[in-house]
Design a protein around this motif. Structure first.
Motif, PDB file in Angstrom:
ATOM      1  N   UNK A 118       0.874  -1.166   0.000  1.00  0.00           N
ATOM      2  CA  UNK A 118       0.000   0.000   0.000  1.00  0.00           C
ATOM      3  C   UNK A 118       0.916   1.221   0.000  1.00  0.00           C
ATOM      4  N   UNK A 119       0.695   2.130  -0.952  1.00  0.00           N
ATOM      5  CA  UNK A 119       1.573   3.283  -1.106  1.00  0.00           C
ATOM      6  C   UNK A 119       0.731   4.554  -1.105  1.00  0.00           C
ATOM      7  N   UNK A 120       1.187   5.545  -0.358  1.00  0.00           N
ATOM      8  CA  UNK A 120       0.571   6.867  -0.348  1.00  0.00           C
ATOM      9  C   UNK A 120       1.684   7.897  -0.229  1.00  0.00           C
ATOM     10  N   UNK A 121       2.060   8.504  -1.359  1.00  0.00           N
ATOM     11  CA  UNK A 121       3.126   9.505  -1.372  1.00  0.00           C
ATOM     12  C   UNK A 121       2.638  10.758  -2.088  1.00  0.00           C
ATOM     13  N   UNK A 122       3.055  11.921  -1.594  1.00  0.00           N
ATOM     14  CA  UNK A 122       2.686  13.196  -2.207  1.00  0.00           C
ATOM     15  C   UNK A 122       3.843  14.165  -2.039  1.00  0.00           C
ATOM     16  N   UNK A 123       4.101  14.947  -3.078  1.00  0.00           N
ATOM     17  CA  UNK A 123       5.032  16.061  -2.918  1.00  0.00           C
ATOM     18  C   UNK A 123       4.624  17.195  -3.846  1.00  0.00           C
ATOM     19  N   UNK A 124       5.222  18.355  -3.607  1.00  0.00           N
ATOM     20  CA  UNK A 124       4.962  19.548  -4.405  1.00  0.00           C
ATOM     21  C   UNK A 124       6.257  19.890  -5.134  1.00  0.00           C
ATOM     22  N   UNK A 125       6.163  20.046  -6.434  1.00  0.00           N
ATOM     23  CA  UNK A 125       7.331  20.323  -7.274  1.00  0.00           C
ATOM     24  C   UNK A 125       7.142  21.620  -8.042  1.00  0.00           C
ATOM     25  N   UNK A 126       8.148  22.339  -8.396  1.00  0.00           N
ATOM     26  CA  UNK A 126       9.497  22.210  -7.865  1.00  0.00           C
ATOM     27  C   UNK A 126       9.538  22.694  -6.420  1.00  0.00           C
ATOM     28  N   UNK A 127      10.574  22.296  -5.712  1.00  0.00           N
ATOM     29  CA  UNK A 127      10.709  22.709  -4.316  1.00  0.00           C
ATOM     30  C   UNK A 127      10.999  24.211  -4.254  1.00  0.00           C
ATOM     31  N   UNK A 128      10.869  24.764  -3.090  1.00  0.00           N
ATOM     32  CA  UNK A 128      11.163  26.186  -2.900  1.00  0.00           C
ATOM     33  C   UNK A 128       9.906  26.994  -2.603  1.00  0.00           C
ATOM     34  N   UNK A 129      10.113  28.173  -2.092  1.00  0.00           N
ATOM     35  CA  UNK A 129       9.026  29.059  -1.699  1.00  0.00           C
ATOM     36  C   UNK A 129       8.596  29.931  -2.870  1.00  0.00           C
ATOM     37  N   UNK A 130       7.412  30.508  -2.739  1.00  0.00           N
ATOM     38  CA  UNK A 130       6.960  31.497  -3.706  1.00  0.00           C
ATOM     39  C   UNK A 130       6.735  32.804  -2.951  1.00  0.00           C
ATOM     40  N   UNK A 131       6.788  33.896  -3.661  1.00  0.00           N
ATOM     41  CA  UNK A 131       6.575  35.207  -3.049  1.00  0.00           C
ATOM     42  C   UNK A 131       5.518  35.941  -3.861  1.00  0.00           C
ATOM     43  N   UNK A 132       4.502  36.444  -3.183  1.00  0.00           N
ATOM     44  CA  UNK A 132       3.432  37.171  -3.846  1.00  0.00           C
ATOM     45  C   UNK A 132       3.210  38.487  -3.095  1.00  0.00           C
ATOM     46  N   UNK A 133       3.152  39.594  -3.840  1.00  0.00           N
ATOM     47  CA  UNK A 133       3.008  40.907  -3.209  1.00  0.00           C
ATOM     48  C   UNK A 133       1.914  41.727  -3.887  1.00  0.00           C
ATOM     49  N   UNK A 134       1.129  42.405  -3.064  1.00  0.00           N
ATOM     50  CA  UNK A 134       0.154  43.358  -3.580  1.00  0.00           C
ATOM     51  C   UNK A 134       0.906  44.606  -4.047  1.00  0.00           C
ATOM     52  N   UNK A 135       0.313  45.336  -4.960  1.00  0.00           N
ATOM     53  CA  UNK A 135       0.918  46.565  -5.470  1.00  0.00           C
ATOM     54  C   UNK A 135       0.020  47.740  -5.103  1.00  0.00           C
ATOM     55  N   UNK A 136       0.651  48.836  -4.661  1.00  0.00           N
ATOM     56  CA  UNK A 136      -0.116  50.045  -4.336  1.00  0.00           C
ATOM     57  C   UNK A 136      -0.662  50.652  -5.639  1.00  0.00           C
ATOM     58  N   UNK A 137      -1.867  51.232  -5.585  1.00  0.00           N
ATOM     59  CA  UNK A 137      -2.412  51.856  -6.786  1.00  0.00           C
ATOM     60  C   UNK A 137      -1.664  53.151  -7.116  1.00  0.00           C
ATOM     61  N   UNK A 138      -1.741  53.543  -8.370  1.00  0.00           N
ATOM     62  CA  UNK A 138      -1.075  54.771  -8.810  1.00  0.00           C
ATOM     63  C   UNK A 138      -1.924  56.002  -8.517  1.00  0.00           C
ATOM     64  N   UNK A 139      -3.227  55.833  -8.396  1.00  0.00           N
ATOM     65  CA  UNK A 139      -4.138  56.950  -8.165  1.00  0.00           C
ATOM     66  C   UNK A 139      -4.891  56.768  -6.854  1.00  0.00           C
ATOM     67  N   UNK A 140      -5.090  57.872  -6.166  1.00  0.00           N
ATOM     68  CA  UNK A 140      -5.880  57.851  -4.933  1.00  0.00           C
ATOM     69  C   UNK A 140      -7.299  57.399  -5.251  1.00  0.00           C
ATOM     70  N   UNK A 141      -7.865  56.645  -4.353  1.00  0.00           N
ATOM     71  CA  UNK A 141      -9.244  56.189  -4.524  1.00  0.00           C
ATOM     72  C   UNK A 141      -9.354  54.839  -5.221  1.00  0.00           C
ATOM     73  N   UNK A 142      -8.258  54.301  -5.695  1.00  0.00           N
ATOM     74  CA  UNK A 142      -8.290  52.991  -6.358  1.00  0.00           C
ATOM     75  C   UNK A 142      -7.857  51.902  -5.349  1.00  0.00           C
ATOM     76  N   UNK A 143      -8.314  50.661  -5.580  1.00  0.00           N
ATOM     77  CA  UNK A 143      -7.935  49.573  -4.665  1.00  0.00           C
ATOM     78  C   UNK A 143      -6.495  49.120  -4.905  1.00  0.00           C
ATOM     79  N   UNK A 144      -5.945  48.424  -3.907  1.00  0.00           N
ATOM     80  CA  UNK A 144      -4.625  47.825  -4.119  1.00  0.00           C
ATOM     81  C   UNK A 144      -4.760  46.754  -5.206  1.00  0.00           C
ATOM     82  N   UNK A 145      -3.658  46.477  -5.873  1.00  0.00           N
ATOM     83  CA  UNK A 145      -3.686  45.534  -6.993  1.00  0.00           C
ATOM     84  C   UNK A 145      -3.188  44.173  -6.507  1.00  0.00           C
ATOM     85  N   UNK A 146      -4.023  43.162  -6.755  1.00  0.00           N
ATOM     86  CA  UNK A 146      -3.653  41.795  -6.365  1.00  0.00           C
ATOM     87  C   UNK A 146      -2.477  41.302  -7.192  1.00  0.00           C
TER      88      UNK A 146
END
Length: 178
Positions: free
Chosen positions: A35-63
């Motif tokens: 009986x086999x149960x194996x799982x992994x996530x490839x490629x190894x390593x972290x990811x980095x995700x950042x929101x961006x500030x809007x260029x104009x006042x009154x606009x939402x942050x950018x995902x």
């Protein structure tokens, strides 16, 4: 002459003999499939995700752009008559005002067998939620471009809860189980 005849009679069976022979046999072969149960996530390593500030006042942050760099690989051999397996995902912490959304794609690559079926896009929380179900005896292939491609998106959910933060480490945990 009598000796010659006797000699011929003795040698005659060696010159003309029809022989019929048949042989059968059997052996028991013992086969073990673990009986086999194996799982992994490839490629190894972290990811980095950042929101961006809007260029104009009154606009939402950018995902940030949706991240599609990770692949889920698994190998599964279930017991005869056993139930199928599924993969769940959860996070170690949530970010106030931000939803972490995840979508697993259909399996692709070099695998085979009873590969799982991805669920609809989910919003991750600290409670595990199924992202792939119906895995039987299967393997996805190993590495990037094999298995289920994962899409991770960060989306604002409630502006009232947003606070400026720097590099909050959120760990996504994937689990395969019956």
């Amino acid at each position: 002459m009598k000796n010659m005849i006797r000699l011929l009679i003795l040698l005659l069976p060696f010159f003309y003999t029809e022989c019929y022979s048949q042989s059968t046999g059997n052996r028991t072969v013992s086969v073990t499939l673990p009986v086999v149960t194996l799982l992994d996530v490839e490629p190894t390593g972290n990811i980095s995700m950042s929101f961006t500030a809007p260029a104009d006042a009154g606009r939402p942050i950018i995902s940030p752009t949706i991240n599609t760099t990770k692949w889920i690989n698994y190998t599964s051999a279930i017991v005869s008559g056993g139930v199928s397996r599924h993969v769940t995902a959860s996070v170690n912490q949530t970010i106030p005002g931000v939803n972490i959304r995840l979508q697993a794609a259909a399996a692709s690559g070099t695998g085979g067998g009873a590969l799982g079926t991805p669920s609809a896009q989910v919003t991750l929380g600290t409670t595990p939620i199924t992202i792939i179900s119906g895995i039987g005896g299967a393997f996805t292939g190993n590495g990037a471009n094999n298995g289920h491609r994962i899409s991770i998106a960060l989306v604002t959910s409630n502006y009232a809860n947003l606070s400026a933060i720097t590099a909050v480490p959120v760990t996504i945990t994937y689990t395969i189980s019956e």
